[in-house]
Motif scaffolding. Structure first.
Motif, PDB file in Angstrom:
ATOM      1  N   LEU A  58      27.543  13.104  46.092  1.00 52.12           N
ATOM      2  CA  LEU A  58      28.298  14.296  46.482  1.00 52.12           C
ATOM      3  C   LEU A  58      29.788  14.163  46.203  1.00 52.12           C
ATOM      4  N   VAL A  59      30.355  12.979  46.407  1.00 45.27           N
ATOM      5  CA  VAL A  59      31.812  12.842  46.327  1.00 45.27           C
ATOM      6  C   VAL A  59      32.285  12.019  45.133  1.00 45.27           C
ATOM      7  N   GLY A  60      31.408  11.234  44.518  1.00 39.87           N
ATOM      8  CA  GLY A  60      31.824  10.340  43.444  1.00 39.87           C
ATOM      9  C   GLY A  60      31.799  10.996  42.076  1.00 39.87           C
ATOM     10  N   SER A  61      32.401  10.324  41.124  1.00 41.87           N
ATOM     11  CA  SER A  61      32.363  10.801  39.742  1.00 41.87           C
ATOM     12  C   SER A  61      30.959  10.620  39.180  1.00 41.87           C
ATOM     13  N   VAL A  62      30.649  11.376  38.132  1.00 35.95           N
ATOM     14  CA  VAL A  62      29.326  11.281  37.512  1.00 35.95           C
ATOM     15  C   VAL A  62      29.082   9.864  37.009  1.00 35.95           C
ATOM     16  N   PHE A  63      30.120   9.249  36.452  1.00 34.86           N
ATOM     17  CA  PHE A  63      29.983   7.892  35.913  1.00 34.86           C
ATOM     18  C   PHE A  63      29.605   6.908  37.012  1.00 34.86           C
TER      19      PHE A  63
ATOM     20  N   GLY B  19      28.128   0.213  31.713  1.00 31.57           N
ATOM     21  CA  GLY B  19      28.586   1.458  31.136  1.00 31.57           C
ATOM     22  C   GLY B  19      27.557   1.982  30.165  1.00 31.57           C
ATOM     23  N   GLY B  20      27.509   3.293  30.003  1.00 27.14           N
ATOM     24  CA  GLY B  20      26.566   3.895  29.077  1.00 27.14           C
ATOM     25  C   GLY B  20      25.158   3.832  29.638  1.00 27.14           C
ATOM     26  N   SER B  21      24.445   2.734  29.346  1.00 28.01           N
ATOM     27  CA  SER B  21      23.129   2.542  29.918  1.00 28.01           C
ATOM     28  C   SER B  21      23.263   1.655  31.137  1.00 28.01           C
ATOM     29  N   LEU B  22      22.305   0.777  31.359  1.00 24.78           N
ATOM     30  CA  LEU B  22      22.353  -0.068  32.544  1.00 24.78           C
ATOM     31  C   LEU B  22      23.215  -1.304  32.353  1.00 24.78           C
ATOM     32  N   GLY B  23      23.738  -1.549  31.164  1.00 23.32           N
ATOM     33  CA  GLY B  23      24.550  -2.744  30.939  1.00 23.32           C
ATOM     34  C   GLY B  23      23.734  -3.976  31.255  1.00 23.32           C
ATOM     35  N   PRO B  24      24.240  -4.866  32.133  1.00 18.30           N
ATOM     36  CA  PRO B  24      23.510  -6.078  32.455  1.00 18.30           C
ATOM     37  C   PRO B  24      22.269  -5.804  33.295  1.00 18.30           C
ATOM     38  N   LEU B  25      22.061  -4.541  33.690  1.00 20.43           N
ATOM     39  CA  LEU B  25      20.900  -4.214  34.507  1.00 20.43           C
ATOM     40  C   LEU B  25      19.766  -3.644  33.668  1.00 20.43           C
ATOM     41  N   SER B  26      19.832  -3.809  32.369  1.00 24.82           N
ATOM     42  CA  SER B  26      18.852  -3.191  31.493  1.00 24.82           C
ATOM     43  C   SER B  26      17.491  -3.851  31.580  1.00 24.82           C
ATOM     44  N   GLY B  27      17.361  -4.879  32.411  1.00 23.03           N
ATOM     45  CA  GLY B  27      16.080  -5.550  32.525  1.00 23.03           C
ATOM     46  C   GLY B  27      16.062  -6.873  31.787  1.00 23.03           C
ATOM     47  N   ARG B  28      17.153  -7.160  31.049  1.00 22.15           N
ATOM     48  CA  ARG B  28      17.215  -8.421  30.313  1.00 22.15           C
ATOM     49  C   ARG B  28      17.178  -9.566  31.305  1.00 22.15           C
TER      50      ARG B  28
ATOM     51  N   GLN C 287      28.418   7.603  39.987  1.00 26.73           N
ATOM     52  CA  GLN C 287      27.119   7.948  40.570  1.00 26.73           C
ATOM     53  C   GLN C 287      26.011   7.163  39.864  1.00 26.73           C
ATOM     54  N   ALA C 288      26.071   7.168  38.539  1.00 28.27           N
ATOM     55  CA  ALA C 288      25.044   6.459  37.759  1.00 28.27           C
ATOM     56  C   ALA C 288      25.136   4.954  37.949  1.00 28.27           C
ATOM     57  N   ARG C 289      26.357   4.411  37.964  1.00 32.52           N
ATOM     58  CA  ARG C 289      26.514   2.964  38.095  1.00 32.52           C
ATOM     59  C   ARG C 289      26.042   2.467  39.462  1.00 32.52           C
ATOM     60  N   CYS C 290      26.367   3.210  40.517  1.00 32.89           N
ATOM     61  CA  CYS C 290      25.921   2.809  41.852  1.00 32.89           C
ATOM     62  C   CYS C 290      24.408   2.899  41.956  1.00 32.89           C
ATOM     63  N   HIS C 291      23.834   3.939  41.376  1.00 33.17           N
ATOM     64  CA  HIS C 291      22.376   4.070  41.391  1.00 33.17           C
ATOM     65  C   HIS C 291      21.727   2.940  40.615  1.00 33.17           C
ATOM     66  N   ASP C 292      22.353   2.532  39.509  1.00 31.65           N
ATOM     67  CA  ASP C 292      21.820   1.419  38.720  1.00 31.65           C
ATOM     68  C   ASP C 292      21.746   0.133  39.546  1.00 31.65           C
ATOM     69  N   LEU C 293      22.841  -0.178  40.237  1.00 27.28           N
ATOM     70  CA  LEU C 293      22.877  -1.412  41.006  1.00 27.28           C
ATOM     71  C   LEU C 293      21.883  -1.356  42.163  1.00 27.28           C
ATOM     72  N   TRP C 294      21.840  -0.227  42.828  1.00 26.05           N
ATOM     73  CA  TRP C 294      20.887  -0.080  43.935  1.00 26.05           C
ATOM     74  C   TRP C 294      19.451  -0.258  43.425  1.00 26.05           C
ATOM     75  N   SER C 295      19.111   0.390  42.297  1.00 24.64           N
ATOM     76  CA  SER C 295      17.759   0.281  41.738  1.00 24.64           C
ATOM     77  C   SER C 295      17.443  -1.149  41.327  1.00 24.64           C
ATOM     78  N   PHE C 296      18.431  -1.828  40.772  1.00 30.78           N
ATOM     79  CA  PHE C 296      18.250  -3.220  40.345  1.00 30.78           C
ATOM     80  C   PHE C 296      17.935  -4.120  41.542  1.00 30.78           C
TER      81      PHE C 296
END
Length: 214
Positions: free
Chosen positions: A126-131, A198-207, A133-142
């Motif tokens: 709701l309050v964060g930037s789109v960028f 950035g862009g995709s999941l970066g280090p969270l891409s599953g590697r 938002q995605a990065r926080c969701h990435d870390l949480w999902s990881f």
């Protein structure tokens, strides 16, 4: 008409001229008053527009400050929650790699942190930037996927990813993203992470992870 007598039309003409002059004077005065009133109204309109513009600028500035405060608070709470989660993941991963059983209290706390992170991620949406938002969701999902993997009694990371300290790298990569958005200096890590969030999941891409759940 005998000499020395004034024609009867003279006073009439003079009177008419006086009346005409009076009417013209009143019309001129009325025109001047109307022009003055129009100028005054134009000045009032301009003054009102400037006041409205100042009020709008003030409200916009206050709104930006408020949203900035909300954004900073949401990012701070998220970073704090994920920091504790990161430490627990590292502890449980180390225990599992030693072929031991983690304490149930550790999993209970991770479950609580997962719920808290879910709420904070929704708030950032709701309050964060789109960028971010995605990065926080990435870390949480990881972290959530790693936690679910650990519930099976097996380490969540491959040997290579564990050696690269992927939990820590992912966390500090997000902190760098937050600092960059807030305009604060980016912390220089002792070892630069491979890739950035950035862009995709970066280090969270599953590697390096054994399994990945979106």
């Amino acid at each position: 008409m005998s000499q020395g007598k004034v024609s009867v039309w003279v006073p009439i003409v003079v009177a008419l001229l006086g009346i005409v002059g009076l009417v013209v004077g009143q019309l001129v005065n009325a025109w001047r008053e109307d022009r003055r009133w129009q100028r005054e109204m134009a000045r009032e309109d301009l003054r009102w527009e400037r006041e409205q513009a100042r009020e709008r600028d003030k409200r916009d500035h206050e709104a930006q400050l408020q949203w900035g405060k909300e954004r900073l608070e949401a990012y701070t709470h998220f970073a704090k929650t994920m920091s504790e989660w990161r430490e627990l993941l590292c502890e449980v991963e180390a225990v599992l790699r030693a072929d031991q059983q983690p304490a149930s209290a550790q999993f209970d706390r991770i479950r609580d942190l997962n719920s808290e992170a879910a709420l904070l991620t929704a708030r950032i949406t709701l309050v964060g930037s789109v960028f971010l938002q995605a990065r926080c969701h990435d870390l949480w999902s990881f972290y959530e996927a790693a936690y679910k993997d650990m519930l099976s009694g097996q380490p969540a990371l491959s040997d290579t990813a564990w050696a690269e300290d992927l939990y820590v790298q992912a966390y500090y990569a997000l902190l760098d993203n937050i600092r960059e958005e807030l305009g604060t200096p980016v912390k220089v890590m002792a070892r630069e992470p491979e890739g950035r969030m950035g862009g995709s999941l970066g280090p969270l891409s599953g590697r390096g992870r054994k399994r990945w759940r979106a």
